[in-house]
Design a protein around this motif. Structure first.
Motif, mmCIF file in Angstrom:
data_model
loop_
_atom_site.group_PDB
_atom_site.id
_atom_site.type_symbol
_atom_site.label_atom_id
_atom_site.label_comp_id
_atom_site.label_asym_id
_atom_site.label_seq_id
_atom_site.Cartn_x
_atom_site.Cartn_y
_atom_site.Cartn_z
ATOM 1 N N LYS A 51 0.824 -1.214 0.000
ATOM 2 C CA LYS A 51 0.000 0.000 0.000
ATOM 3 C C LYS A 51 0.859 1.265 0.000
ATOM 4 O O LYS A 51 0.385 2.334 -0.299
ATOM 5 C CB LYS A 51 -0.918 -0.005 1.236
ATOM 6 C CG LYS A 51 -1.950 -1.131 1.207
ATOM 7 C CD LYS A 51 -2.906 -1.078 2.380
ATOM 8 C CE LYS A 51 -2.286 -1.464 3.711
ATOM 9 N NZ LYS A 51 -1.750 -2.832 3.795
ATOM 10 N N ARG A 54 3.798 3.977 4.375
ATOM 11 C CA ARG A 54 4.938 4.637 5.026
ATOM 12 C C ARG A 54 5.543 5.705 4.125
ATOM 13 O O ARG A 54 5.881 6.798 4.574
ATOM 14 C CB ARG A 54 5.967 3.577 5.458
ATOM 15 C CG ARG A 54 5.411 2.709 6.591
ATOM 16 C CD ARG A 54 5.984 1.315 6.648
ATOM 17 N NE ARG A 54 5.206 0.457 7.542
ATOM 18 C CZ ARG A 54 4.058 -0.152 7.185
ATOM 19 N NH1 ARG A 54 3.573 -0.036 5.963
ATOM 20 N NH2 ARG A 54 3.405 -0.882 8.073
ATOM 21 N N SER A 94 11.310 -6.248 7.075
ATOM 22 C CA SER A 94 10.632 -6.757 8.277
ATOM 23 C C SER A 94 9.553 -7.773 7.882
ATOM 24 O O SER A 94 9.355 -8.766 8.585
ATOM 25 C CB SER A 94 10.035 -5.613 9.100
ATOM 26 O OG SER A 94 8.800 -5.169 8.573
ATOM 27 N N LEU A 95 8.891 -7.533 6.761
ATOM 28 C CA LEU A 95 7.852 -8.478 6.329
ATOM 29 C C LEU A 95 8.479 -9.797 5.877
ATOM 30 O O LEU A 95 7.980 -10.882 6.201
ATOM 31 C CB LEU A 95 7.020 -7.872 5.184
ATOM 32 C CG LEU A 95 6.229 -6.596 5.525
ATOM 33 C CD1 LEU A 95 5.451 -6.109 4.304
ATOM 34 C CD2 LEU A 95 5.278 -6.807 6.692
ATOM 35 N N ALA A 166 12.409 -4.107 15.960
ATOM 36 C CA ALA A 166 12.925 -5.457 16.255
ATOM 37 C C ALA A 166 12.601 -5.842 17.704
ATOM 38 O O ALA A 166 12.283 -7.011 17.991
ATOM 39 C CB ALA A 166 14.430 -5.522 15.995
ATOM 40 N N PHE A 229 -3.044 1.881 13.178
ATOM 41 C CA PHE A 229 -2.728 0.957 12.095
ATOM 42 C C PHE A 229 -2.804 -0.493 12.595
ATOM 43 O O PHE A 229 -3.347 -1.381 11.940
ATOM 44 C CB PHE A 229 -1.333 1.255 11.553
ATOM 45 C CG PHE A 229 -1.042 0.590 10.245
ATOM 46 C CD1 PHE A 229 -1.292 1.241 9.050
ATOM 47 C CD2 PHE A 229 -0.522 -0.698 10.194
ATOM 48 C CE1 PHE A 229 -1.037 0.617 7.838
ATOM 49 C CE2 PHE A 229 -0.270 -1.327 8.999
ATOM 50 C CZ PHE A 229 -0.515 -0.657 7.810
ATOM 51 N N GLN A 230 -2.258 -0.714 13.792
ATOM 52 C CA GLN A 230 -2.238 -2.067 14.347
ATOM 53 C C GLN A 230 -3.626 -2.518 14.804
ATOM 54 O O GLN A 230 -3.991 -3.677 14.624
ATOM 55 C CB GLN A 230 -1.254 -2.151 15.516
ATOM 56 C CG GLN A 230 -1.124 -3.547 16.091
ATOM 57 C CD GLN A 230 -0.564 -4.546 15.080
ATOM 58 O OE1 GLN A 230 0.455 -4.265 14.448
ATOM 59 N NE2 GLN A 230 -1.214 -5.698 14.924
ATOM 60 N N ASP A 233 -5.316 -3.570 11.869
ATOM 61 C CA ASP A 233 -4.764 -4.850 11.422
ATOM 62 C C ASP A 233 -5.350 -6.016 12.226
ATOM 63 O O ASP A 233 -5.681 -7.067 11.668
ATOM 64 C CB ASP A 233 -3.237 -4.827 11.576
ATOM 65 C CG ASP A 233 -2.557 -5.586 10.461
ATOM 66 O OD1 ASP A 233 -2.564 -5.084 9.321
ATOM 67 O OD2 ASP A 233 -2.064 -6.695 10.729
#
Ligand code: GRG
Length: 306
Positions: A51, A54, A94-95, A166, A229-230, A233
């Motif tokens: 998308k 960011r 990260s994904l 992380a 956002f989370q 999700d």
């Protein structure tokens, strides 16, 4: 999830997606460059149909500051492309790592086989490893004042590291089968998901040399949308479908992971999302009309269905 966005915003977002994808292509080694399989995997990881939220945040935050400060210079425009590319590289890494068998063990991402399925595990690991330093190399090459470049590198390094993304992922890995309270869940997600979204907004402010009051508004906005956002999700993980999401729904429940929905219930999660949405909108009131795109991105994050 209900809130619709205007055609004007949809067109603006498409232009930002095109802009960052063109920058990404310029900064990635071609798939013909040796080692070919590694570069092919990096291209595959980054250029899948994401998308680009960011990247859009980098551009929107810069617009919020620059329109009020007489617009952007061409070196600032180039620097924004570098910053948007860097956050998309860190996000893609990260994904890729999150999908590995040792983490979430997923076979679908962005509607395509995950990188370790398409290639192999060692290539996926290395593609993520190689995207990280490339992100910092690109930031270091921003054609703006060296002090601003250093700030940008420091913010991204801090927020991607053990005290940011992380670290949030480490808490997440340790949380399977555990009970987290609401505060612990917020801490985990402000790091795991929030830190990079926050960085994206901050980078827009750094490149445009935002004043302290503007940076404070951007930070408050970024903290709210990072969590929103989370929450969105977590809701989508329960109510979304595999085809629209382009990834496997129901993973959190299957892995016995605490989520906003498991802690607050579906209705409570929707209320939390509305609260964060309101906080984000309030945070940017002081930026006035130039902050419009940030407001629209908040609407988009809250209303998204993938
Ligand atoms: C492996 C160090 C390390 C960190 C991984 C971000 C993350 C931490 C894992 C991703 C797991 C996940 C699904 C988190 C929920 C929020 C999130 C980051 C979703 C994916 O981002 P989108 O929806 O993806 O912006 P696209 O594909 O659109 O770019």
């Amino acid at each position: 999830m209900g809130l619709s966005t205007s055609d004007d915003f949809t067109n603006w977002l498409s232009r930002q997606v095109e802009r960052v994808e063109s920058a990404i292509k310029q900064h990635l080694p071609s798939a013909e460059t040796s080692p070919k399989q590694l570069h092919e995997a990096m291209q595959y990881a980054v250029l899948g149909p994401g998308k680009r939220v960011r990247a859009a945040l980098v551009y929107a935050a810069a617009e919020a500051v620059a329109v009020a400060n007489d617009g952007l210079s061409s070196p600032q425009e180039i620097a924004l492309d570098h910053a948007a590319t860097a956050v998309e590289f860190i996000h893609a890494y990260s994904l890729v790592h999150d999908d590995l068998p040792c983490m979430d063990d997923d076979d679908l991402r962005r509607g395509q086989p995950t990188v370790h399925i398409q290639f192999d595990e060692s290539t996926a690991l290395l593609a993520g490893d190689a995207l990280q330093p490339l992100a910092f190399e690109i930031l270091a090459k921003m054609p703006i004042a060296p002090a601003l470049v250093v700030q940008a590198v420091r913010v991204l390094a801090h927020n991607a590291g053990s005290l940011g993304m992380a670290g949030g992922q480490a808490i997440d890995c340790a949380s399977a089968g555990q009970t987290l309270d609401f505060e612990q869940l917020q801490t985990m997600h402000s790091k795991k998901t929030g830190a990079l979204l926050q960085t994206s907004v901050q980078l827009g402010g750094i490149v445009t040399a935002a004043r302290s009051s503007q940076r404070q508004s951007l930070l408050a906005y970024a903290q709210a949308i990072g969590l929103a956002f989370q929450v969105a999700d977590d809701i989508l993980d329960v109510v979304g479908d595999r085809q629209t999401l382009g990834k496997t729904p129901g993973k959190d429940a299957a892995n016995n992971k605490p989520t906003y929905v498991s802690i607050l219930g579906l209705e409570g999660a929707h209320k939390q999302l509305a609260l964060l949405h309101q906080q984000a909108q309030e945070a940017i009131v002081s930026l006035g009309e130039p902050g419009r795109r940030l407001g629209e991105i908040a609407d988009y994050i809250v209303g998204r269905n993938r």
